[in-house]
Design an enzyme around this catalytic site. Structure first.
Site, PDB file in Angstrom:
ATOM      1  N   GLU B  52       0.806  -1.225   0.000  1.00 55.87           N
ATOM      2  CA  GLU B  52       0.000   0.000   0.000  1.00 55.87           C
ATOM      3  C   GLU B  52       0.840   1.276   0.000  1.00 55.87           C
ATOM      4  O   GLU B  52       0.396   2.318  -0.473  1.00 55.87           O
ATOM      5  CB  GLU B  52      -0.969   0.014   1.182  1.00 55.87           C
ATOM      6  CG  GLU B  52      -2.137  -0.964   1.055  1.00 55.87           C
ATOM      7  CD  GLU B  52      -1.821  -2.343   1.590  1.00 55.87           C
ATOM      8  OE1 GLU B  52      -0.640  -2.624   1.888  1.00 55.87           O
ATOM      9  OE2 GLU B  52      -2.770  -3.148   1.707  1.00 55.87           O
ATOM     10  N   PHE B 114     -11.384  -7.299  13.804  1.00 53.98           N
ATOM     11  CA  PHE B 114     -10.310  -7.751  12.915  1.00 53.98           C
ATOM     12  C   PHE B 114      -9.986  -6.660  11.891  1.00 53.98           C
ATOM     13  O   PHE B 114     -10.881  -6.105  11.272  1.00 53.98           O
ATOM     14  CB  PHE B 114     -10.734  -9.040  12.205  1.00 53.98           C
ATOM     15  CG  PHE B 114      -9.711  -9.523  11.211  1.00 53.98           C
ATOM     16  CD1 PHE B 114      -8.455  -9.938  11.627  1.00 53.98           C
ATOM     17  CD2 PHE B 114     -10.002  -9.533   9.855  1.00 53.98           C
ATOM     18  CE1 PHE B 114      -7.503 -10.362  10.712  1.00 53.98           C
ATOM     19  CE2 PHE B 114      -9.056  -9.965   8.935  1.00 53.98           C
ATOM     20  CZ  PHE B 114      -7.802 -10.376   9.367  1.00 53.98           C
ATOM     21  N   GLN B 115      -8.731  -6.364  11.738  1.00 59.21           N
ATOM     22  CA  GLN B 115      -8.238  -5.333  10.824  1.00 59.21           C
ATOM     23  C   GLN B 115      -8.853  -3.967  11.103  1.00 59.21           C
ATOM     24  O   GLN B 115      -9.075  -3.170  10.202  1.00 59.21           O
ATOM     25  CB  GLN B 115      -8.431  -5.735   9.357  1.00 59.21           C
ATOM     26  CG  GLN B 115      -7.547  -6.932   8.983  1.00 59.21           C
ATOM     27  CD  GLN B 115      -7.416  -7.165   7.492  1.00 59.21           C
ATOM     28  OE1 GLN B 115      -8.331  -6.900   6.733  1.00 59.21           O
ATOM     29  NE2 GLN B 115      -6.270  -7.695   7.069  1.00 59.21           N
ATOM     30  N   LYS B 164     -17.428  -0.757   6.008  1.00 56.42           N
ATOM     31  CA  LYS B 164     -17.895  -1.744   5.035  1.00 56.42           C
ATOM     32  C   LYS B 164     -19.413  -1.724   4.859  1.00 56.42           C
ATOM     33  O   LYS B 164     -19.916  -1.825   3.746  1.00 56.42           O
ATOM     34  CB  LYS B 164     -17.436  -3.144   5.467  1.00 56.42           C
ATOM     35  CG  LYS B 164     -17.706  -4.193   4.409  1.00 56.42           C
ATOM     36  CD  LYS B 164     -17.035  -5.517   4.710  1.00 56.42           C
ATOM     37  CE  LYS B 164     -17.257  -6.487   3.559  1.00 56.42           C
ATOM     38  NZ  LYS B 164     -16.592  -7.772   3.798  1.00 56.42           N
ATOM     39  N   MET B 480      24.339   8.962   2.129  1.00 55.31           N
ATOM     40  CA  MET B 480      24.231  10.202   2.882  1.00 55.31           C
ATOM     41  C   MET B 480      24.512   9.967   4.367  1.00 55.31           C
ATOM     42  O   MET B 480      25.125  10.804   5.033  1.00 55.31           O
ATOM     43  CB  MET B 480      22.843  10.823   2.673  1.00 55.31           C
ATOM     44  CG  MET B 480      22.721  12.247   3.171  1.00 55.31           C
ATOM     45  SD  MET B 480      23.920  13.367   2.384  1.00 55.31           S
ATOM     46  CE  MET B 480      22.973  13.976   0.986  1.00 55.31           C
TER      47      MET B 480
END
Lengths: 163, 567
Positions: B52, B114-115, B164, B480
């Protein structure tokens, strides 16, 4: 210097957390914060007491204005204003102290709103410094509990904060 | 007429109404209904990334290179937390994005489902605004607000979190044409009196500098800025985010300024008497120590759309809050109408001074080296692409060399994570650039450390046939970090050596791409030419570069602009 930032914002879930989050993320002080809906229920009015240099306060007001849900921001210190805070304080009151405390409450134009044989519960309104002054006159071991709302403020005369 | 659509259908319809052609995402439980609707239509193309973070970077690259709003779609919980780096990257660079995230059903919110994650809470400090849509009737107007807020004023990412069950519920779809929000009214026009004052100051300057940042790119003001600067014959410097705002090949361009800016740009910035700052924010990497900067007396005009950018780190004399193109148009108009003109003698003297600084040749490096110098790779890349490619970068030394040595004549060609400094940005951003500009040459200048942070996207590039050219400046160090350790930490290279590197050639090939390893300076040009000839293939060019090369000039942290370390 102490500033009283007054703002109108959309009365929406999460709006308060945006303001609180902004202050913690950018390291600004919050001395007190009070918020409630206005006569227009879609708007909330918030009073924030903060301290900082002029540069910091300029950033505070600019950053607050940048929040999408904030409609208007003013610093009440910029003009004549009235500031009030409500305090509820429970004080140990036994024997001769009872009269002494009663007199002090009268001097500060407070009222005793609950009584037991060992304590008074006092309601006191005024500027934050007046409330501080009252507490300074009470021996600290006698103070059982204090509840303060944080300051609310409003401009004097025609100075109005509205949409 | 009152046909009801599901929340998922409404979400997709909103994207169609906004003219969104391409979105980047990754499916999951909470967004299944939205993906189902995506499947049933063909107006909005979905690009399936492999992580993502890359979805958001790709949407970001798409937005930066096209001036359209970039869109990413992710699921709840880990989908969102993975996206956060991308969102914060876009926020720091003011990139217009709309991120749609799935959320657990409304009746499960707050129950550690969940999630489940508090998406609005987690993303709040790194978005311009975010919404939780808890009622289907609010969905369409919220989407409209999201696009409006993201793309107006100072742009930025806006997140819309959709539970949802809301994607399953039904409502009449009514997409508003216009919006008015009492709490959000970005300024457009600058204050006329302030602009007038600015004109007087500009014409009275003896040692002027035009200093411009990302705001010029984001507001599509490069042409106007160039006109103004040419009209005045004033020197112009760009920030890292502002490259391409003024043509780098023009003689009035004095290079990038800041921590790794040119000697002439930093000296001019420090010793100018009138500074015209346009869409820039005087950040720590640009002016170094603000106290040191303020030691010199100069007047500052600051044009910016965001009032909070003004007088944040440096006090300015004439603030002008407004949309950069609008303010520049007005400035140009007033300058044309004014009798006065700049003091040409003073200006000549100032240019002479700048030329003396220029003669210091601060970007010189050993061109005869038998080991590949990274600077040379970027120079050859510039030559081979005739300066006309889109260049993305990751973060570190290679980013600075790309900024110093690729001469950007056009805006939106240089795409990098300037504010947040996100390693892993380069390749996914390049995917977004390529999708927004299908026929353009797109190269990602990167290093062997950064590229590994989103290396999985080689797979996405294969799936969608994105012919990126990955220019890997491989010095086997986080360069760097190594440079700072050399300068400031007594050569103790703590954890900055990249051990156990993969064979990038085989890696690229295993994903179905072309890999090339280049070890000799004389092979640089040929390899680049060959790579760009492979028009429909991704080519991973692994350049084995000098391990000890450092980026110069350098203003050490906490130092002033005139206190550069020079090569």
């Amino acid at each position: 210097m102490r500033h009283i930032i007054s703002l109108l914002m959309e009365n929406e879930a999460g709006a308060l957390s945006r303001v609180a989050g902004l202050f913690s993320a950018r390291g600004y002080n919050i001395e007190s914060l009070s918020v409630a809906p206005t006569e227009d229920p879609t708007l909330s009015r918030m009073t924030l007491v903060t301290t900082g240099s002029d540069e910091v306060i300029e950033q505070v007001t600019k950053q607050l204005n940048k929040l999408i849900e904030v409609v208007k921001v003013i610093d009440l210190i910029d003009g004549n204003h009235i500031e009030r805070e409500l305090m509820l304080v429970k004080i140990k009151a036994i024997g001769a102290d009872r009269d002494e405390i009663k007199r002090l409450v009268d001097i500060f134009r407070g009222s005793i709103i609950d009584v037991t044989d060992r304590s008074y519960t006092i309601e006191l309104t005024g500027t934050s410094s007046k409330l501080d002054a009252f507490l300074e006159n009470i021996e600290s071991s006698a103070v059982l509990e204090t509840v303060r709302t944080g300051a609310s403020g409003i401009g004097r005369g025609d100075w109005v904060l509205r949409v | 007429m009152s046909v009801e659509l599901t929340g998922a259908e409404i979400t997709i319809r909103c994207l169609q109404e906004e003219g969104v052609e391409c979105i980047f995402g990754y499916p999951g439980g909470a967004v299944l209904f939205i993906y189902d609707e995506l499947f049933k239509q063909d107006k909005v193309r979905h690009i399936l990334v492999r992580h993502e973070q890359a979805a958001v970077h790709a949407a970001d690259g798409y937005a930066r290179s096209s001036n359209k709003v970039g869109v990413a779609l992710v699921t709840s919980g880990p989908g969102v937390t993975n996206a956060v780096t991308g969102i914060a990257t876009a926020y720091m660079d003011s990139i217009p994005l709309v991120i749609i995230s799935g959320q657990v059903p409304t009746n499960a919110i707050g129950l550690d489902a969940f999630q489940e994650v508090d998406t609005v809470g987690i993303t709040r400090p790194c978005v311009k605004h975010n919404f939780l849509v808890s009622d289907i009737s609010e969905l369409a107007v919220t989407m409209k607000k999201a696009f409006y807020i993201a793309s107006t004023g100072r742009p930025g990412p806006v997140l819309v979190d959709i539970p949802k069950d809301v994607t399953q519920q039904k409502a009449v779809f009514d997409y508003p044409d216009k919006l008015s929000m009492r709490s959000y009214n970005p300024v457009v026009k600058g204050n006329a009196k302030q602009i007038k004052k600015a004109v007087d100051l500009i014409l009275g300057a003896k040692r002027p500098v035009v200093y411009t940042g990302g705001g010029v790119i984001l507001s599509d003001a490069a042409k106007l800025l160039t006109d103004l600067t040419k009209m005045l014959n004033y020197p112009c410097t760009n920030t890292l985010m502002g490259l391409g705002g003024f043509p780098a090949t023009d003689k009035q361009f004095i290079g990038m300024l800041g921590m790794h800016g040119t000697y002439e740009a930093n000296m001019a910035m420090q010793y100018c008497d009138v500074l015209i700052a346009v869409g820039a924010r005087f950040d720590d990497r640009v002016i170094g120590n603000p106290k040191h900067f303020s030691n010199e007396n100069r007047k500052i005009i600051h044009i910016d759309i965001d009032p909070s950018s003004i007088s944040k780190r440096v006090k300015v004399d004439i603030p002008i809050v407004g949309n950069v193109p609008d303010v520049l148009k007005e400035l140009i108009r007033l300058l044309k109408d004014t009798e006065g003109e700049p003091d040409q003698n003073a200006l000549r003297e100032w240019w002479n001074q700048i030329d003396l600084w220029r003669a210091r040749d601060c970007l010189k490096y050993d061109r005869a080296s038998s080991i590949i110098k990274p600077q040379m790779v970027v120079e050859k890349l510039y030559e081979v692409t005739k300066g006309d490619a889109f260049i993305t970068s990751d973060v570190g030394q290679h980013q600075m060399w790309a900024a110093q040595f690729y001469k950007f004549d056009k805006p939106r060609r240089w795409i990098n994570s300037g504010g947040l400094g996100t390693m892993g940005f380069g390749m996914p951003a390049a995917m977004g650039v390529q999708l927004a500009n299908p026929r353009a040459k797109v190269a990602c200048v990167t290093g062997e450390a950064s590229i590994q942070m989103c290396i999985q996207e080689l797979s996405t590039c294969k799936q969608y046939k994105l012919p990126l050219k990955i220019v890997n400046l491989n010095n086997r160090y986080m360069g760097m970090v190594r440079q700072w350790q050399e300068f400031f930490h007594g050569n103790r290279y703590s954890e900055s050596y990249m051990d156990a590197l993969p064979d990038f050639i085989k890696l690229a090939e295993s994903y179905g791409h072309v890999g090339m390893k280049i070890e000799q300076p004389e092979d640089i040009e040929g390899a680049l030419k060959e790579a760009f000839k492979l028009k429909d293939r991704l080519v991973f060019l692994d350049f084995m570069t000098d391990q000890t090369e450092n980026v110069f000039p350098m203003v050490p942290g906490g130092k002033g602009l005139s206190e550069m370390i020079l090569v």
